[in-house]
Design a protein around this motif. Structure first.
Motif, PDB file in Angstrom:
ATOM      1  N   SER A 195       0.923  -1.213  -0.034  1.00 17.82           N
ATOM      2  CA  SER A 195      -0.076  -0.031  -0.073  1.00 17.82           C
ATOM      3  C   SER A 195       0.966   1.387  -0.106  1.00 17.82           C
ATOM      4  O   SER A 195       0.223   2.501   0.003  1.00 17.82           O
ATOM      5  N   GLY A 196       2.263   1.145   0.115  1.00 15.41           N
ATOM      6  CA  GLY A 196       3.104   2.193  -0.057  1.00 15.41           C
ATOM      7  C   GLY A 196       3.206   3.190   1.280  1.00 15.41           C
ATOM      8  O   GLY A 196       3.667   4.221   1.298  1.00 15.41           O
ATOM      9  N   LEU A 197       2.802   2.258   2.560  1.00 15.77           N
ATOM     10  CA  LEU A 197       2.975   3.069   3.747  1.00 15.77           C
ATOM     11  C   LEU A 197       4.351   2.578   4.440  1.00 15.77           C
ATOM     12  O   LEU A 197       4.988   1.551   3.870  1.00 15.77           O
ATOM     13  N   PRO A 198       4.793   3.407   5.230  1.00 14.71           N
ATOM     14  CA  PRO A 198       6.119   3.212   5.639  1.00 14.71           C
ATOM     15  C   PRO A 198       6.270   1.886   6.615  1.00 14.71           C
ATOM     16  O   PRO A 198       5.465   1.787   7.788  1.00 14.71           O
ATOM     17  N   VAL A 199       6.810   0.941   6.268  1.00 19.08           N
ATOM     18  CA  VAL A 199       6.614  -0.650   6.959  1.00 19.08           C
ATOM     19  C   VAL A 199       7.209  -0.425   8.365  1.00 19.08           C
ATOM     20  O   VAL A 199       6.567  -0.765   9.507  1.00 19.08           O
ATOM     21  N   PHE A 200       8.568   0.378   8.600  1.00 20.53           N
ATOM     22  CA  PHE A 200       9.035   0.128   9.926  1.00 20.53           C
ATOM     23  C   PHE A 200       8.561   1.428  10.610  1.00 20.53           C
ATOM     24  O   PHE A 200       9.579   2.504  10.449  1.00 20.53           O
ATOM     25  N   SER A 201       7.497   1.608  11.272  1.00 19.95           N
ATOM     26  CA  SER A 201       6.995   2.810  11.629  1.00 19.95           C
ATOM     27  C   SER A 201       5.858   2.353  12.698  1.00 19.95           C
ATOM     28  O   SER A 201       5.755   1.123  13.015  1.00 19.95           O
ATOM     29  N   PRO A 202       5.512   3.427  13.465  1.00 18.45           N
ATOM     30  CA  PRO A 202       4.213   3.156  14.569  1.00 18.45           C
ATOM     31  C   PRO A 202       3.188   2.299  13.875  1.00 18.45           C
ATOM     32  O   PRO A 202       2.652   1.537  14.608  1.00 18.45           O
ATOM     33  N   VAL A 203       2.903   2.449  12.670  1.00 18.93           N
ATOM     34  CA  VAL A 203       1.679   1.886  12.069  1.00 18.93           C
ATOM     35  C   VAL A 203       2.013   0.359  12.089  1.00 18.93           C
ATOM     36  O   VAL A 203       1.087  -0.510  12.426  1.00 18.93           O
ATOM     37  N   LEU A 204       3.422  -0.142  11.793  1.00 20.33           N
ATOM     38  CA  LEU A 204       3.673  -1.589  12.001  1.00 20.33           C
ATOM     39  C   LEU A 204       3.202  -2.213  13.253  1.00 20.33           C
ATOM     40  O   LEU A 204       2.516  -3.163  13.368  1.00 20.33           O
ATOM     41  N   ALA A 205       3.650  -1.409  14.283  1.00 22.89           N
ATOM     42  CA  ALA A 205       3.180  -1.924  15.754  1.00 22.89           C
ATOM     43  C   ALA A 205       1.903  -2.094  16.019  1.00 22.89           C
ATOM     44  O   ALA A 205       1.252  -3.171  16.339  1.00 22.89           O
ATOM     45  N   LEU A 206       0.922  -1.259  15.439  1.00 18.57           N
ATOM     46  CA  LEU A 206      -0.584  -1.188  15.611  1.00 18.57           C
ATOM     47  C   LEU A 206      -0.951  -2.310  14.759  1.00 18.57           C
ATOM     48  O   LEU A 206      -2.059  -2.997  15.362  1.00 18.57           O
ATOM     49  N   SER A 207      -0.571  -2.344  13.554  1.00 15.25           N
ATOM     50  CA  SER A 207      -0.883  -3.414  12.522  1.00 15.25           C
ATOM     51  C   SER A 207      -0.688  -4.885  13.117  1.00 15.25           C
ATOM     52  O   SER A 207      -1.794  -5.648  12.636  1.00 15.25           O
ATOM     53  N   LEU A 208       0.165  -5.204  13.713  1.00 13.49           N
ATOM     54  CA  LEU A 208       0.538  -6.342  14.125  1.00 13.49           C
ATOM     55  C   LEU A 208      -0.075  -6.686  15.251  1.00 13.49           C
ATOM     56  O   LEU A 208      -0.590  -7.759  15.390  1.00 13.49           O
ATOM     57  N   VAL A 209      -0.534  -5.947  16.349  1.00 12.09           N
ATOM     58  CA  VAL A 209      -1.541  -6.089  17.225  1.00 12.09           C
ATOM     59  C   VAL A 209      -3.026  -6.256  16.726  1.00 12.09           C
ATOM     60  O   VAL A 209      -3.627  -7.420  17.009  1.00 12.09           O
ATOM     61  N   MET A 210      -3.456  -5.813  15.628  1.00 11.96           N
ATOM     62  CA  MET A 210      -4.670  -6.101  14.873  1.00 11.96           C
ATOM     63  C   MET A 210      -4.426  -7.362  14.186  1.00 11.96           C
ATOM     64  O   MET A 210      -5.566  -8.056  14.117  1.00 11.96           O
ATOM     65  N   ALA A 211      -3.459  -7.702  13.726  1.00 10.30           N
ATOM     66  CA  ALA A 211      -3.097  -9.171  13.146  1.00 10.30           C
ATOM     67  C   ALA A 211      -3.496 -10.182  14.145  1.00 10.30           C
ATOM     68  O   ALA A 211      -4.039 -11.413  13.810  1.00 10.30           O
ATOM     69  N   LEU A 212      -2.930 -10.078  15.378  1.00 10.97           N
ATOM     70  CA  LEU A 212      -3.204 -11.164  16.432  1.00 10.97           C
ATOM     71  C   LEU A 212      -4.588 -11.266  16.687  1.00 10.97           C
ATOM     72  O   LEU A 212      -5.083 -12.218  16.773  1.00 10.97           O
ATOM     73  N   ALA A 213      -5.322 -10.027  16.599  1.00 11.11           N
ATOM     74  CA  ALA A 213      -6.720 -10.165  16.781  1.00 11.11           C
ATOM     75  C   ALA A 213      -7.385 -11.115  15.791  1.00 11.11           C
ATOM     76  O   ALA A 213      -8.378 -11.655  16.085  1.00 11.11           O
ATOM     77  N   GLY A 214      -7.021 -10.983  14.690  1.00  5.25           N
ATOM     78  CA  GLY A 214      -7.422 -11.624  13.536  1.00  5.25           C
ATOM     79  C   GLY A 214      -7.318 -13.241  13.654  1.00  5.25           C
ATOM     80  O   GLY A 214      -7.971 -13.971  13.135  1.00  5.25           O
ATOM     81  N   VAL A 215      -6.446 -13.671  14.683  1.00  4.32           N
ATOM     82  CA  VAL A 215      -5.986 -15.020  14.613  1.00  4.32           C
ATOM     83  C   VAL A 215      -7.217 -15.690  15.642  1.00  4.32           C
ATOM     84  O   VAL A 215      -7.545 -16.825  15.726  1.00  4.32           O
ATOM     85  N   VAL A 216      -8.012 -14.710  16.499  1.00  4.37           N
ATOM     86  CA  VAL A 216      -9.168 -15.246  17.407  1.00  4.37           C
ATOM     87  C   VAL A 216     -10.125 -16.248  16.851  1.00  4.37           C
ATOM     88  O   VAL A 216     -10.643 -17.274  17.120  1.00  4.37           O
ATOM     89  N   PRO A 217     -10.778 -15.721  15.638  1.00  2.00           N
ATOM     90  CA  PRO A 217     -11.888 -16.589  15.136  1.00  2.00           C
ATOM     91  C   PRO A 217     -11.342 -17.955  14.778  1.00  2.00           C
ATOM     92  O   PRO A 217     -12.088 -19.072  15.048  1.00  2.00           O
ATOM     93  N   TYR A 218     -10.057 -18.004  14.307  1.00  2.00           N
ATOM     94  CA  TYR A 218      -9.410 -19.528  14.015  1.00  2.00           C
ATOM     95  C   TYR A 218      -9.174 -20.379  15.272  1.00  2.00           C
ATOM     96  O   TYR A 218      -9.638 -21.589  15.343  1.00  2.00           O
ATOM     97  N   VAL A 219      -8.765 -19.579  16.465  1.00  2.00           N
ATOM     98  CA  VAL A 219      -8.783 -20.304  17.740  1.00  2.00           C
ATOM     99  C   VAL A 219     -10.215 -20.631  18.230  1.00  2.00           C
ATOM    100  O   VAL A 219     -10.326 -21.756  18.881  1.00  2.00           O
ATOM    101  N   LEU A 220     -11.101 -19.938  18.079  1.00  2.00           N
ATOM    102  CA  LEU A 220     -12.466 -20.319  18.531  1.00  2.00           C
ATOM    103  C   LEU A 220     -13.155 -21.400  17.666  1.00  2.00           C
ATOM    104  O   LEU A 220     -13.633 -22.327  18.298  1.00  2.00           O
ATOM    105  N   ASP A 221     -12.849 -21.361  16.363  1.00  2.00           N
ATOM    106  CA  ASP A 221     -13.322 -22.714  15.758  1.00  2.00           C
ATOM    107  C   ASP A 221     -12.753 -23.767  16.000  1.00  2.00           C
ATOM    108  O   ASP A 221     -13.430 -24.950  16.191  1.00  2.00           O
TER     109      ASP A 221
END
Length: 447
Positions: free
Chosen positions: A11-37
């Motif tokens: 997407s053209g965003l700076p990968v190594f930035s505060p945006v990355l940290a926030l995005s990775l936290v949200m990525a972890l949240a995306g794991v939850v439906p798989y665990v629940l299943d």
């Protein structure tokens, strides 16, 4: 997490930035439906087992859209179906969560077919619901053909050559504070060609018949001391041509954070009908304070108008706040690599809330959508010397269930997730042997 990091890069965003940290936290949240299943589905019979994953997906999407500082920009599966109009009509009832539910349900059905030795009885409920949604969506489109009164709307951006020259001149002032402390005459000279380009385009399109002219986010720029002079020039054009002008402005101020991102709607009498500040600055990218988040509206001969700015449209609750709106104006400013996707996502808000949506996006794809998600026109900033789009937009919206009941479907998914969890705790665990035959183990044996 790897996929999210790649998304930032693509997407053209700076990968190594505060945006990355926030995005990775949200990525972890995306794991939850798989665990629940994995924890719950094996203890539920038949098609009930296939509902765990989609209910979990919607629950996580809703939580991120409601609680995270980036709304649903990273978490909406519905955005992948932006041009599937028959399917997309369901969002007028469920919000984007209905489409996300169907995508995740399809995945769960396929997974359980493979896992259970192709027990086709699990497919029937999903197939019936999908067929009903597609049929209903097709009928809604067929009986809502574009008709009725329209208004000519124009979206204009500064000429690319003028904007690029201005940006080069500002390279020595990387922060709003430095620009605020720069020589005022120099700042006026740099801003003037951009503002003049927008004013000329506005008058041209208004004289050609546009009754509403929309600038992009941060289209014009002025120091605080010069702001009213620029608005007076806009008002003079609006009065001469009998048009409404929604001007996106950056205002350089004398106090921290030294910048304000706003829009001003000027009516044909030359009066400012609203001044709105961006409610949702992009974390790590937008260096200004958020506005109060009150979506402004104005009743006009061309329907009720409302306005948000760019990233605000990634927050579904904000986009339905204004109530019965006919035309939503969304001045925006994107960047190469992300503009088209961002505009496509915004089109879903039009179907959810039953209004036409005008997204004039500099440095990206500008587009106009009708209340059923049809693209009326578009203009790519990077394929023209001066981005201009013109559309005849319906002056009446199409009221929707979602605009009135809000995220009831998401709440039902949260409740379903809890109910399925309780049912699983009380049920016997169903297992599958290598031959595909199902057997049972009691809950006590599992625990």
């Amino acid at each position: 997490m790897v996929a999210t990091t790649f998304w930032l890069y693509e997407s053209g965003l700076p990968v190594f930035s505060p945006v990355l940290a926030l995005s990775l936290v949200m990525a972890l949240a995306g794991v939850v439906p798989y665990v629940l299943d994995r924890l719950i589905a094996a203890r539920l019979p038949g098609a009930w087992a296939t509902l765990v994953f989609p209910a979990g997906v919607v629950s996580v999407e809703y939580a991120l859209a409601s609680l995270s500082p980036v709304g649903n920009i990273l978490s909406s599966l519905a955005a992948t179906q932006h041009d599937n109009l028959p399917l997309l009509q369901v969002v007028s009832v469920t919000g984007g969560y209905g489409v996300s539910f169907l995508i995740a349900w399809f995945a769960a059905v396929c997974n359980h077919l493979w896992q259970d030795g192709f027990a086709w009885r699990r497919v029937a409920p999903f197939g019936a619901v999908l067929a009903l949604v597609l049929a209903g969506g097709s009928l809604r489109l067929a009986f809502a053909a574009p008709a009725g009164e329209t208004v000519r709307v124009a979206g204009v951006s500064p000429a690319r050559s003028v904007l690029e020259t201005s940006n080069r001149a500002l390279n020595g002032y990387p922060s709003p504070e430095q620009l605020a402390g720069a020589d005022p005459d120099m700042v006026r000279r740099v801003f003037a060609p951009v503002n003049d380009s927008l004013l000329a385009a506005t008058e041209r399109e208004a004289k050609a018949g546009a009754k509403i002219v929309v600038w992009p986010e941060a289209g014009g720029a002025a120091r605080e001391a010069d702001r009213q002079r620029l608005i007076d020039e806009i008002a003079a054009i609006a009065a001469r041509t009998g048009s409404y002008v929604n001007a996106g402005l950056i205002v350089i101020t004398g106090a921290p954070p030294y910048m304000r991102n706003e829009t001003v709607l000027v009516d044909p009498r030359g009066q400012a009908r609203w001044t709105y500040e961006k409610a949702r600055p992009v974390p790590g990218l937008d260096p200004f304070n958020p506005g109060d988040g009150r979506v402004p509206t104005a009743d006009t001969p061309f329907g009720r108008l409302a306005n948000v700015i760019c990233f605000d449209a990634d927050f579904p609750a904000l986009m339905r706040q204004a109530g019965d709106v006919d035309v939503m104006l969304v001045p925006s400013n994107d960047w190469y690599g992300f503009g088209a996707a961002h505009t496509e996502k915004a089109g879903i808000r039009a179907v959810e809330n039953g209004y036409s949506l005008v997204r004039q996006a500099s440095n990206g794809l500008a587009a106009v959508f009708d209340p059923h998600g049809r693209t009326l026109t578009s203009a790519d900033y990077f394929t023209t010397t001066q981005q201009t789009m013109i559309a005849h937009v319906p002056v009446a919206g199409s009221p929707t269930v979602y605009a009135r009941v809000g995220d009831v479907f998401a709440w039902l998914c949260l409740a379903a997730m809890a109910a399925l969890g309780v049912a699983a705790m009380r049920a016997k665990r169903l297992t599958v042997s290598p031959s595909g035959k199902r057997s049972e183990r009691t809950r006590e044996a599992i625990f």
